[in-house]
Design a protein around this motif. Structure first.
Motif, PDB file in Angstrom:
ATOM      1  N   TYR A  42      79.331  11.982  -9.717  1.00 44.93           N
ATOM      2  CA  TYR A  42      78.911  11.048  -8.665  1.00 44.93           C
ATOM      3  C   TYR A  42      77.655  10.317  -9.128  1.00 44.93           C
ATOM      4  N   GLN A 301      80.929  10.699   8.131  1.00 43.17           N
ATOM      5  CA  GLN A 301      81.457   9.389   7.735  1.00 43.17           C
ATOM      6  C   GLN A 301      80.381   8.308   7.846  1.00 43.17           C
ATOM      7  N   ASN A 304      77.916   8.463   5.169  1.00 42.57           N
ATOM      8  CA  ASN A 304      78.511   8.392   3.834  1.00 42.57           C
ATOM      9  C   ASN A 304      78.232   9.666   3.024  1.00 42.57           C
ATOM     10  N   LYS A 306      79.628  13.157   1.409  1.00 39.36           N
ATOM     11  CA  LYS A 306      80.892  13.706   0.911  1.00 39.36           C
ATOM     12  C   LYS A 306      80.818  15.234   0.853  1.00 39.36           C
TER      13      LYS A 306
END
Lengths: 320, 320
Positions: A42, A301, A304, A306
């Motif tokens: 990431y 969500q 953002n 994960k």
């Protein structure tokens, strides 16, 4: 966010630090050139979260609530207490759900009053871990001398029982943080055993200030989670959702682990924890309600964030 | 009633038998001149009943239901499984209710699938009792070689843990009858330990035909209950009350023990016993409903049946 707060001077300092580290090759506990997020593939400013349920195996209510949490998709990982009476139930689940992210919650204390457990190793070999009735101690005080050799023997016995029962754990952590917060010797025992079994150990950078031996004992490829969040008894019941919501809204970039405790506020759980409210039945039900509720998923969500697992962390560590 | 069915010839035979026994002094297992009822201070044709709940300590639901049964006054006795996770809860009850008639349900098997337990003794000293994961065997088959020395060690460890936790048991019995039905050697182990601790052991005359070594191993002052009744899987759920009602109506004079299994049909109990219905959650709820129901108390009164305890039996044995 930390990156937004960073001024130019700080960026220069970080750059200097990274260059020094790359030159000396002496930075332990983390690959100096890549953040844990980057090692996972990431970007450096990605917000990655492990929502981790502790104490599986302790009661049926903990198992059932944690399984429901894992299957909701909003709890990404959990760890199991091998010495506990309901370990066979969660071991059965682990065998039948090989993709579930289940580690071992290494356990050398039996902190409750009405429901108790003892060692997996032979009692005669681990006397320093046991109270006069043969259970693990309720707690470790300054006067409790835990023999690190006996701790190692018991840890190995717990891991071996898990494998013997067909369980392949994804990671190791420590019940009540006892093995991390009780000195260098015990931490190095865990680390040595973890390396042997090629299992990552849950260590958070947040703990280094209080326990410097954690950082100095780690080797280059060990995983270090950037941050950890766990709710404390100082938070009143009615502020539960607010605490977690704030923690999610202010989540730092990097990898954070939320350490949570799922369970149902039912007869079994109330009986098992009735001597005190902390980490009790109502506490666990509140955690369950928040982390399996619709609002939590929406928050992730919107921010953002994960969800990741220990299996991903282990894979990243092995690739290096 | 048996006494009413007795004809004159039978009375003569009994008289002859009593005289012979008194002369030879060789009748074991019972004082030949007095029935157990008489040793307790009742008439020979009194109907005395121990309503005995098994398996305390196994789950919270078993403890809670059994305590409710004992406190209803209609369940007169119970026994506790020291190796089980909820033993500390029932031990706490026993300490705080020294008049409750609580024995030890000596346990060398762990017959469930999702909730399991292992030895109180050091594992290395009792390998013949353990499965590869270190729990007691689910069951003993013809191929299971139980070393009697190891069984003795484990039995002593269970008794010693109980005393260490402040519990003073009134009697001993055997979970799943394993220690009584598996041969002379194991039975003699129990008997030897019981004599040492001066605790009576639950043995019923009903078992002598199938296991003659029980009778031959008993010494003169050992207690032998005249009859025992326990419900079997052949009884369908809807016939539960009928079975017990018939058993009570046809109760023979002397001392009978009803071996019952109390529990609540709740989440914990259903999870703990879900692999099979026998002695499962619904079974235990049915036992609870019958033995704490208003009808049972009335039946005892109508049949002139007196509830007694193991403490009374032990006292009678010690007076001789």
């Amino acid at each position: 966010m930390a990156s937004q707060r960073m001024n130019n001077h700080a960026v220069e300092v970080v750059f200097l630090f990274v260059m020094l580290a790359a030159f000396s090759g002496s930075v332990v506990g983390q690959n100096a050139t890549a953040s844990l997020a980057e090692r996972l593939g990431y970007s450096r400013d990605a917000k990655l979260l492990i929502v981790h349920a502790d104490d599986l195996g302790m009661t049926h209510a903990v198992n059932a609530a944690s399984i429901q949490g894992l299957e909701s998709g909003l709890v990404s990982s959990a760890s199991m207490m091998v010495p506990c009476p309901w370990f066979p139930e969660i071991a059965d689940y682990a065998r039948n759900h090989p993709d579930a992210d289940l580690g071992l919650h290494l356990t050398l204390t039996s902190e409750r009053v009405y429901l108790r457990w003892g060692p997996v190793a032979s009692k005669e070999k681990v006397p320093s871990l046991l109270d006069p009735a043969g259970y693990f101690f309720h707690d470790w005080s300054a006067g409790t001398h835990i023999n690190p050799k006996e701790a190692e023997l018991e840890i190995r016995a717990q891991i071996e029982r898990a494998y013997a029962m067909g369980v392949h754990p994804t990671h190791l952590d420590s019940h009540q943080y006892r093995l991390f917060a009780s000195g260098k010797e015990l931490f190095e025992v865990v680390l040595r055993v973890a390396h042997e079994y090629q299992l990552p150990v849950f260590v958070a950078r947040d703990w280094f200030a209080e326990h410097p031996y954690l950082e100095s004992s780690l080797s280059r490829n060990d995983i270090v989670v950037d941050h950890t969040v766990t709710i404390e008894p100082t938070v009143p019941a009615e502020k539960w959702a607010e605490f977690y919501t704030n923690a999610i809204r202010s989540l730092e970039p990097g990898v954070t682990e939320f350490v949570i405790h799922l369970g149902y506020d039912d007869e079994e759980m109330r009986a098992a924890t009735r001597e005190r409210d902390t980490w009790g039945a109502a506490w666990r039900q509140r955690d369950f309600d928040f982390f399996t509720g619709a609002e939590f998923g929406k928050l992730l969500q919107r921010q953002n964030i994960k969800l990741i697992t220990w299996r991903e962390l282990a894979r990243a560590a092995k690739q290096e």
